[in-house]
Design an enzyme around this catalytic site. Structure first.
Site, PDB file in Angstrom:
ATOM      1  N   ARG A 106      51.732  23.278  36.178  1.00  0.00           N
ATOM      2  CA  ARG A 106      52.279  24.520  36.752  1.00  0.00           C
ATOM      3  C   ARG A 106      52.742  25.416  35.608  1.00  0.00           C
ATOM      4  O   ARG A 106      53.847  25.295  35.125  1.00  0.00           O
ATOM      5  CB  ARG A 106      53.440  24.190  37.684  1.00  0.00           C
ATOM      6  CG  ARG A 106      54.079  25.397  38.340  1.00  0.00           C
ATOM      7  CD  ARG A 106      55.193  24.957  39.296  1.00  0.00           C
ATOM      8  NE  ARG A 106      55.826  26.077  39.972  1.00  0.00           N
ATOM      9  CZ  ARG A 106      56.801  26.821  39.442  1.00  0.00           C
ATOM     10  NH1 ARG A 106      57.260  26.567  38.240  1.00  0.00           N
ATOM     11  NH2 ARG A 106      57.317  27.824  40.131  1.00  0.00           N
TER      12      ARG A 106
ATOM     13  N   SER B  97      52.981  24.452  49.797  1.00  0.00           N
ATOM     14  CA  SER B  97      54.440  24.463  49.887  1.00  0.00           C
ATOM     15  C   SER B  97      54.871  24.970  51.257  1.00  0.00           C
ATOM     16  O   SER B  97      54.296  25.929  51.783  1.00  0.00           O
ATOM     17  CB  SER B  97      55.031  25.410  48.833  1.00  0.00           C
ATOM     18  OG  SER B  97      54.651  24.982  47.552  1.00  0.00           O
TER      19      SER B  97
ATOM     20  N   LYS C  56      62.939  27.016  39.259  1.00  0.00           N
ATOM     21  CA  LYS C  56      62.064  28.049  39.853  1.00  0.00           C
ATOM     22  C   LYS C  56      62.865  29.333  39.957  1.00  0.00           C
ATOM     23  O   LYS C  56      63.916  29.360  40.597  1.00  0.00           O
ATOM     24  CB  LYS C  56      61.592  27.585  41.229  1.00  0.00           C
ATOM     25  CG  LYS C  56      60.533  28.477  41.849  1.00  0.00           C
ATOM     26  CD  LYS C  56      59.980  27.861  43.129  1.00  0.00           C
ATOM     27  CE  LYS C  56      58.734  28.583  43.571  1.00  0.00           C
ATOM     28  NZ  LYS C  56      58.889  29.330  44.775  1.00  0.00           N
TER      29      LYS C  56
END
Ligand code: 3NM
Length: 226
Positions: free
Chosen positions: A49, A121, A150
């Site tokens: 990611r 998600s 995040k």
């Protein structure tokens, strides 16, 4: 064409799910080192990611993806790319994971075919139901606990989000995300998740191998009913 993933294989891969990009590591520590350690500690799946402040782009991003991909292959651990179906195909990834603000899950499914894993998600039961309809193989449910990793994370839902999804009879494999560590992994599994995912609990640990080992042990002990 590669066959679709078996349900049991997905649940087992989700158990100790490590996520990382180059900007999630401690200063001066190479992501290859962190991933190698996490794999030795027992990570069962890795998601690349590369997002947020200082994320790599272009050639550097693709080259790091390849190096991390090869490490996973050496360990026989699935490699998933976050939010980039094209990069996933280029590096022969085992799957793609998309969030609610990324490319639509149904479109990613068409691009990657049935043989690659599709993770989506979901924050709540409505998003989980939409993900099922779009062809997801598993759900990433979160943030369960507060996270500073995040940048645009929503408010933490607690384990209620997992319980609410299971209460709607959604049986799809679930990996929980957001603020998860060895200390809270067991309650997440008891709430109905098949596994836990973590970035900082492993990527920022002084000893990522030990951190992954502790996380895997917490999941194992709760799944065994301890
Ligand atoms: N997604 P940490 S929370 C990548 O809620 C990500 O969908 C989330 O990092 C979501 O394990 C999150 O360090 C960050 O809390 C998880």
């Amino acid at each position: 064409m590669t066959a679709a993933w078996q349900d049991a294989a997905i649940r087992s891969a989700l158990r100790t799910y490590f996520i990382m990009g180059s900007n999630n590591c401690r200063p001066g520590v190479r992501p290859e080192h962190v991933l190698a350690e996490a794999l030795q500690g027992g990570a069962t799946l890795f998601q690349y990611r590369e997002k947020g402040t200082d994320a790599l782009r272009g050639k550097e991003r693709a080259e790091l993806a390849w190096r991390l991909r090869l490490l996973c292959r050496e360990h026989g651990v699935p490699f998933v790319v976050n939010d980039d179906a094209e990069l996933a195909m280029e590096v022969e990834a085992d799957g793609v994971h998309v969030g609610q603000d990324d490319e639509r899950a149904s479109s990613v499914r068409r691009r990657i075919g049935a043989g690659r894993l599709l993770g989506v998600s979901a924050y709540d039961a409505a998003e989980a139901e939409a993900a099922v309809r779009a062809g997801a193989d598993y759900l990433g449910v979160g943030p369960i606990y507060a996270t500073s990793t995040k940048e645009d994370a929503k408010t933490a839902s607690g384990i209620r989000a997992i319980e609410a999804i299971r209460a709607r009879c959604i049986a799809l494999p679930i990996v929980a995300i957001g603020g998860i560590s060895a200390a809270n992994a067991a309650e997440v599994i008891r709430a109905g998740a098949d596994g836990v995912s973590a970035i900082s609990a492993i990527s920022l640990a002084e000893e990522p191998r030990e951190a992954a080992r502790r996380l895997a042990a917490a999941v194992r002990s709760s799944a065994d009913g301890a």
